[in-house]
Enzyme design. Structure first.
Site: not given
Length: 380
Positions: A264, A354, A356
């Site tokens: 990001c 992202h 995660e």
């Protein structure tokens, strides 16, 4: 100044955009006033993770899903220590939360943290407006904060723009801390906190990585004092054009050829470190249903996004940089926005989205394994 909506569920509220359009509804969460950049998020679930994502600092988030709050609020899914959004806009808030992990309602949590919101408006019309005209400054006013519309519009227009905003230091940790490896420790990573989400070091810890989370102002000496096998640059809010300190730090890491991974904001920092520019998107990418292609494998991933800025790098060729050859590794299939970069002559890469987050639900988890492979290769 905010007050509770408890016992006052029909308190009037108004959302005011800088171009003069207004939407009237009811107060949701705290009563008062708030300002920020109005943006929309297309995720149908995951509102708790969205609200606690530091990358949403100074933004009024519009939920495009029509009903929000069904699963309430629990004590496990926060991505950081608090809610970061400036305000929250929903169409139909759930009257009663229903989930075995819920501890309280979303409305209760918004009140507890003083987050001013609005409900009962046509969020589809608002989203179409933002898509056509772009993200813009806005304000939410409820109760006694409501004033004549002309006055409210002027107050919104007096607020700062997101372009040029330096926000990452506001949300980053002030003190270093360690997330221990789960099971046997295999590697040590220095993670630069530019607005890091809690799940990110957890994903690394699952792979045997001890993560030293450092403040955004960390120096190269402080990074290398932890003896890192790799360096990670996190997500974060604001305009990457203001992040000269993190860019200089990343260049120092690249000069030492330490394995490097960024996501990001970290992707935008890598872009700047390599000499590319950045720019503000018209309305950004936000949500958990964004299609991205990994150009190195051809695989298409369903990914989670939260970014209003992007890297300006060529899609059709390899670029020469002071740190070797670089190329765009990932691209958004909706609009060809750069979603990842990689160096071809040293161990460094980044993605704009992202990995995660459980969007696909785990389409992008391999990126942490790719980071591990870079550290294994460097050690060998």
């Amino acid at each position: 100044m905010t007050t509770s909506t408890r016992g006052a569920v029909k308190v009037p509220a108004v959302l005011v955009l800088e171009d003069g359009r207004t939407f009237r509804g009811r107060a949701y969460g705290a009563v008062g006033e708030t300002f920020g950049e109005a943006v929309f998020s297309t995720g149908m679930t995951g509102y708790q993770e969205t609200l606690t994502d530091p990358s949403y600092d100074r933004q009024i988030v519009v939920a495009t899903a029509p009903q929000i709050g069904n699963t309430g609020w629990n004590d496990e899914d926060d991505e950081s220590r608090r809610i970061w959004v400036s305000g929250y806009v929903v169409r139909d808030p759930a009257r009663v939360p229903s989930n075995w992990r819920a501890k309280r309602s979303l409305d209760d949590e918004l009140v507890a943290q003083g987050v001013v919101g609005i409900s009962g408006i046509d969020t589809r019309a608002l989203t179409r407006h933002l898509r056509e005209r772009g993200s813009m400054r806005a304000g939410v006013f409820s109760g006694e904060a409501i004033a004549p519309e002309a006055e409210l519009v002027e107050r919104v227009r007096a607020q700062p723009h997101m372009k040029g905003a330096s926000l990452y230091e506001e949300v980053a940790t002030k003190e270093a801390y360690v997330v221990p490896a789960i099971g046997e420790k295999r590697f040590t990573v220095a993670a630069i906190d530019l607005g890091i989400k809690g799940m990110t070091p957890h994903r690394m810890a699952e792979r045997g990585i001890e993560v030293h989370v450092l403040p955004a102002t960390a120096t190269a000496d402080e990074v290398y004092a932890v003896g890192p096998d790799g360096v990670f640059f996190s997500n974060g809010p604001g305009d990457p054009a203001t992040a000269d300190g993190p860019v200089a730090l990343m260049q120092a890491v690249l000069e030492r050829r330490t394995p490097l991974f960024g996501i990001c904001f970290g992707n935008q920092i890598l872009g700047r470190a390599l000499g590319f520019g950045t720019y503000k998107l018209k309305y950004g990418h936000r949500g958990i249903n964004q299609p991205v292609q990994d150009r190195t494998t051809g695989k298409v991933e369903v990914t989670a996004h939260n970014h209003g800025f992007a890297v300006d790098a060529p899609l059709d060729r390899v670029s020469e940089t002071k740190f070797g050859r670089a190329e765009v590794s990932h691209v958004c299939l909706n609009d060809d926005v750069v979603e990842g970069l990689q160096l071809l002559d040293q161990p460094a890469f980044s993605v704009q989205y992202h990995p995660e987050a459980a969007a696909g639900p785990h389409d992008a988890a391999y990126l942490f394994d790719r980071f591990v492979s870079l550290m294994e290769g460097q050690r060998a």
